[in-house]
Design a protein around this motif. Sequence first.
Motif, PDB file in Angstrom:
ATOM      1  N   UNK A   1     -25.362  24.252 -25.404  1.00 46.75           N
ATOM      2  CA  UNK A   1     -26.525  23.435 -25.750  1.00 46.75           C
ATOM      3  C   UNK A   1     -26.122  22.288 -26.663  1.00 46.75           C
ATOM      4  N   UNK A   2     -25.271  22.599 -27.682  1.00 44.77           N
ATOM      5  CA  UNK A   2     -24.833  21.546 -28.608  1.00 44.77           C
ATOM      6  C   UNK A   2     -23.879  20.587 -27.925  1.00 44.77           C
ATOM      7  N   UNK A   3     -23.112  21.111 -26.949  1.00 54.78           N
ATOM      8  CA  UNK A   3     -22.214  20.229 -26.199  1.00 54.78           C
ATOM      9  C   UNK A   3     -23.015  19.226 -25.375  1.00 54.78           C
ATOM     10  N   UNK A   4     -24.127  19.696 -24.780  1.00 58.48           N
ATOM     11  CA  UNK A   4     -24.984  18.788 -24.016  1.00 58.48           C
ATOM     12  C   UNK A   4     -25.574  17.704 -24.923  1.00 58.48           C
ATOM     13  N   UNK A   5     -25.975  18.068 -26.148  1.00 56.61           N
ATOM     14  CA  UNK A   5     -26.524  17.080 -27.079  1.00 56.61           C
ATOM     15  C   UNK A   5     -25.494  16.019 -27.415  1.00 56.61           C
ATOM     16  N   UNK A   6     -24.252  16.451 -27.685  1.00 54.21           N
ATOM     17  CA  UNK A   6     -23.196  15.491 -27.990  1.00 54.21           C
ATOM     18  C   UNK A   6     -22.903  14.605 -26.789  1.00 54.21           C
TER      19      UNK A   6
END
Length: 712
Positions: A566-571
Amino acid sequence: MEQVPSIGRLVQITVTEGYDLKGFKGDTPVTFIRVEFNQVVLGDSAKITVSPEGSAKYNFTSSFEFNPEGGISLDDLAHKPVFLTVTEVLPKEKKQKEEKTLILGQAVVDLLPLLEGQSSFQTTVPLHPVQGSPLETPRSSAKQCSLEVKVLVAEPLLTTAQISGGNLLKVTLEAAYSVPESFIPTGPGQNYMVGLQVPSPGEKDYPILFKNGTLKLGGEREPVPRPKKWPIANILAPGANNIPDAFIVGGPYEEEEGELNHPEDSEFRNQAECIKKRIIWDLESRCYLDPSAVVSFQKRIADCRLWPVEITRVPLVTVPKGKAGKTEKTDEEGQLSFHGVAYVNMVPLLYPGVKRIRGAFHVYPYLDSVVHEKTKCLLSFFRDIGHHLIHNNKIGGINSLLSKQAVSKNLKEDKPVKEKDIDGRPRPGDVQAPSIKSQSSDTPLEGEPPLSHNPEGQQYVEAGTYIVLEILLDKALVPKRMPEELARRVKEMIPPRPPLTRRTGGAQKAMSDYHIQIKNISRAILDEYYRMFGKQVAKLESDMDSETLEEQKCQLSYELNCSGKYFAFKEQLKHAVVKIVRDKYLKTTSFESQEELQTFISELYVFLVDQMHVALNQRLVREPQNLDHWLDYGAFCLLTEDNIKAQECFWKALSLNQSHIPSLLLCGVLAVLLENYEQAEIFFEDATCLEPTNVVAWTLLGLYYEIQNNDI
């Protein structure tokens, strides 16, 4: 509110010139003009010799006093014209003491412009020849003889408040068709009459009475168009009976507002109006309504809806006129017969923009209990209110102001109606007509048939009698909003979508990168879903329920958060979002306040979400200007009960074409669902205005009014 001055004001009538005149004794007769109004002679002009060309310069001015407090009123001006009678003075013969005169013709001046706010007007009125007049044969010019007339008042007779809030009511009685077989043209004469009341403030109403209907055997249809006639008797020239520029034009039965307007009624209507007996009036009576009377008129329609229009006949008897060998006909006192009533539905006059009702209405026997139940009227026009008017056989129609007060029960104690009061209006000191029935009891007086039984009136039902009448207002009681106003209101709520502007290369590249990242992340999430639940989906196929989907959604969200994806998608999205902020919004400096930051973030969030939907919805990506795509997307949102998103889609569709009927209707439906009722009314009404024949639009507008408990 402005008040009408109590002092009288002079209305001046000037006859300047006559054209194409000729006389009994040649083409250069000596003539004069007599001016009359309200059965009063205003004056005679000087004797003028007609020129060889047929013209005569009269330049004659006469006047009468307008005074609403006890004299000539606005209502008088509404339905009483000025009569101009041209008379030829014959040369004296030997041993002749007095001059002999012969009437050539008569002209009529309608004073209606004074009720429209004008203080002066000029008109050329035709001079209608009397029977046997040389004017029946036009001069070589082949022009109809005429008079040039000027009408002047020092100041307008109506105040600003009366012009804006008052109204003019016109009632036209055309005919009664398919009358009972017992109506025969031979034998004792009969006066056929129709009457109704117009409500006004206080204790007084305006009775309108049409008299002297002509019984005809039928055999052919009445011609159309045919002129409407003044409700006034003793007009000397036959052509002067006709109201200028007022005609009965008829029309298809299906377009009428009354009864007998269905396809199955056509055969009966055609037979009744071609073959069967009928009574013809063709009279138009007018009534001026001041602002307070307009309010009462509107309220009475809302309260009663159906108005009684009564019909009756009275036998005529011959009585001495005063000189030996001369007789005249008058109405036989108290002999009302064939008392019937038609119920006119006045509700259409409360519809926005409607100012006319015309139609056919069945005639039923007059029964007090039925009339009161249907119309809430306690008094009969002919029996209780206007009984004394029927004794005056001088005119064809009456429009007057009468009191409803109770009066003497004894007919013999009544004062006779004065013959000079030709329009039936009560003079000061006159006694009101009595009620044949005691007004304090339902018990009939001696000699009166029981009120629950009306065998003569029943003949109207057996014969299928109906009357055709028209009720016309100068202005609609409920103004209809103009298309321009509705379009402006829609434009205020949903501004038209501005044309697409060229974007800079950097902004286009930023948007493209954002769409690519959205698609990549979507594929990654979809791959993760199939990794976790692919076998379960393949096994269940179409049997998967909503609870299972919701459970899978929670597990997928938990996995994405725990695994760090999820955090990778945000970045992954951050770089694309930064480029949009810089290249599209051109924002490179810091914000001056926290409020400005929050406003910008909210706007950016909405934009990014919209672009996410664009990226995921290929139809909208390919054709963002196609409103059908937005309608389909909005319909999908309705199915998922996302009303806010559905409203947004329909508004976008309407912004692309503000005359698109489905978009207007869907915007109205969403406005109702979201309880924005004022907006809903504007959307629905605009749709009916743009496409008046759209059944769906009218149906939705009707359902909206039903929700609002507005059944009118």
